[in-house]
Design an enzyme around this catalytic site. Structure first.
Site, PDB file in Angstrom:
ATOM      1  N   ARG A 113      -3.680  -3.894   3.455  1.00  0.00           N
ATOM      2  CA  ARG A 113      -4.077  -4.221   2.075  1.00  0.00           C
ATOM      3  C   ARG A 113      -4.874  -5.531   2.040  1.00  0.00           C
ATOM      4  NH1 ARG A 113      -2.153   0.092   1.919  1.00  0.00           N
ATOM      5  NH2 ARG A 113      -0.888   1.024   0.278  1.00  0.00           N
TER       6      ARG A 113
ATOM      7  N   SER B 252       1.233   0.035  -6.297  1.00  0.00           N
ATOM      8  CA  SER B 252       2.175  -0.929  -5.719  1.00  0.00           C
ATOM      9  C   SER B 252       1.843  -2.330  -6.223  1.00  0.00           C
ATOM     10  CB  SER B 252       2.052  -0.934  -4.197  1.00  0.00           C
ATOM     11  OG  SER B 252       2.287   0.344  -3.679  1.00  0.00           O
TER      12      SER B 252
ATOM     13  N   GLU C  59       0.460  -7.736  -4.586  1.00  0.00           N
ATOM     14  CA  GLU C  59      -0.689  -7.027  -4.016  1.00  0.00           C
ATOM     15  C   GLU C  59      -1.840  -6.918  -5.026  1.00  0.00           C
ATOM     16  OE1 GLU C  59      -3.295  -4.015  -3.144  1.00  0.00           O
ATOM     17  OE2 GLU C  59      -1.598  -3.237  -4.282  1.00  0.00           O
TER      18      GLU C  59
END
Ligand code: EPU
Length: 338
Positions: free
Chosen positions: A141, A216, A334
């Site tokens: 990520r 997420s 995130e």
């Protein structure tokens, strides 16, 4: 709230805009950001469309896709053409142009696996620049665009290498195998994989068009072996998988995607699912006014309607504190907080 807004349809238009105004607020799909205040900058929607085939050989096709194309529509188009490589990334919200920024990933595949280059406009010079796959410095990520290149470039297109035959089928990750079993499929095609991923995602993740969310909200944390062993004593059922710090591939897998297990002493780290930690801490399905924690995947924070970005951010902070106090783990956000 945006005070000024413009939608840009071509590279040339963007170049012209950059020459007169450099302090832009870039909006792509908007699926991975949480707005906590109004935006004074000129909100610029990158709407550059188009897909072109650069070359192909017997086995592969090389494509360049402009950044305003919708990611999932591009995935479905590839499956229709029998181009393999991104079927596991079905139904991920957002546009093609933002896919490299956070190196979108799911079910054993990350977009970095198929990207050959990223083209961008350098804001300072209004010139076209290219980043090879290596130059993108991809990680879990993560990429150069979230780090030292942040705010300096506008991604205008992404190039991919996809397979035309002998597709590499990633089916042993997450719930894919059991979904295929339920469907009675033994030798899945890329379409079967895409269908399975779509079904799994629909069953766990809320549709952002219906309930506001950014997928997420946190990254899955990676912890040291002694830390993990302490937790495992307290919670023998804790899901995990082992990763080597330098094995960037393995860090892309979700926590139930066991992957290769290494036994070299000293260098193993453990990835544990943030969703499990948040559920264990009692937050799963909790609703606070108009926002809360999703009932089917605790990694997702949701806005049921009129919650403010700040409400969601405050909830994230409460969750982070609780996870730190219960498990001594720092959860990293995130999503892009604006
Ligand atoms: N789990 C729980 N409770 C929860 C959620 C998960 O106990 O509320 C447990 C599951 O039972 C399972 C494990 O955690 O044992 C992993 O769950 P899951 O397969 O749902 O994957 P994840 O690790 O939570 C990651 C990605 C997702 C991606 C899936 C599938 C991150 C931060 N998230 O989630 O990506 O779709 O794997 O590959 O790495 C996104 O980035 O927005 C996203 C949705």
């Amino acid at each position: 709230m945006a005070k000024r807004f413009v939608s840009v349809d071509s590279f040339y238009e963007l170049q012209k805009l950059i020459e007169s105004e450099k302090d832009l607020f870039l909006l792509s799909g908007g699926s991975n950001m949480l707005l906590t205040s109004d935006i004074d900058k000129l909100v610029t929607h990158i709407n550059i469309k188009g897909v072109s085939i650069d070359k192909e050989d017997e086995n592969c096709v090389y494509l360049t896709v402009n950044s305003g194309e919708d990611w999932h529509e591009f995935v479905l188009w590839c499956i229709d053409q029998n181009y393999g490589g991104i079927e596991n990334l079905s139904l991920i919200p957002g546009n093609v142009g933002t896919s490299p920024i956070q190196n979108i990933g799911a079910y054993g595949v990350e977009v970095k696996d198929v990207i050959t280059k990223v083209e961008a406009l350098e804001i300072a010079t209004a010139k076209r620049v290219q980043f090879s796959n290596e130059e993108c410095e991809f990680g879990y990520r993560n990429s150069i665009f979230k780090n030292k290149a942040k705010g300096k470039y506008i991604i205008t297109s992404v190039s991919f290498r996809l397979t035309k035959k002998n597709h590499i089928i990633h089916k042993k990750y997450g719930a894919i195998e059991s979904e295929l079993q339920t469907r009675g499929i033994k030798n899945p095609t890329i379409k079967d994989i895409s269908d399975a991923v779509i079904a799994i995602r629909k069953s766990k993740l809320p549709d952002p068009k219906e309930i506001g969310n950014s997928g997420s909200f946190f990254k899955n944390p990676v912890i040291a072996v002694d830390h993990f062993q302490r937790l495992q004593k307290l919670y023998p059922e804790i899901p995990f998988y082992e990763v080597r710090p330098f094995d960037s591939n393995s860090t892309s897998l979700s926590a139930d995607e066991a992957g290769p297990v290494y036994h070299a002493q000293g260098d193993i780290l453990y990835k544990v699912p943030a969703g499990w930690l948040i559920e264990k801490a009692g937050f799963k399905g909790k609703r606070y006014g108009d926002h809360g924690v999703h009932g089917k995947q605790a990694l997702v924070l949701v806005n049921y309607g009129n919650a403010k970005g700040q409400d969601i951010f405050d909830l994230a902070t409460i969750i982070q504190k609780e996870i730190k106090s219960l498990f001594d783990i720092e959860l990293e956000i995130e999503v892009n907080i604006i």
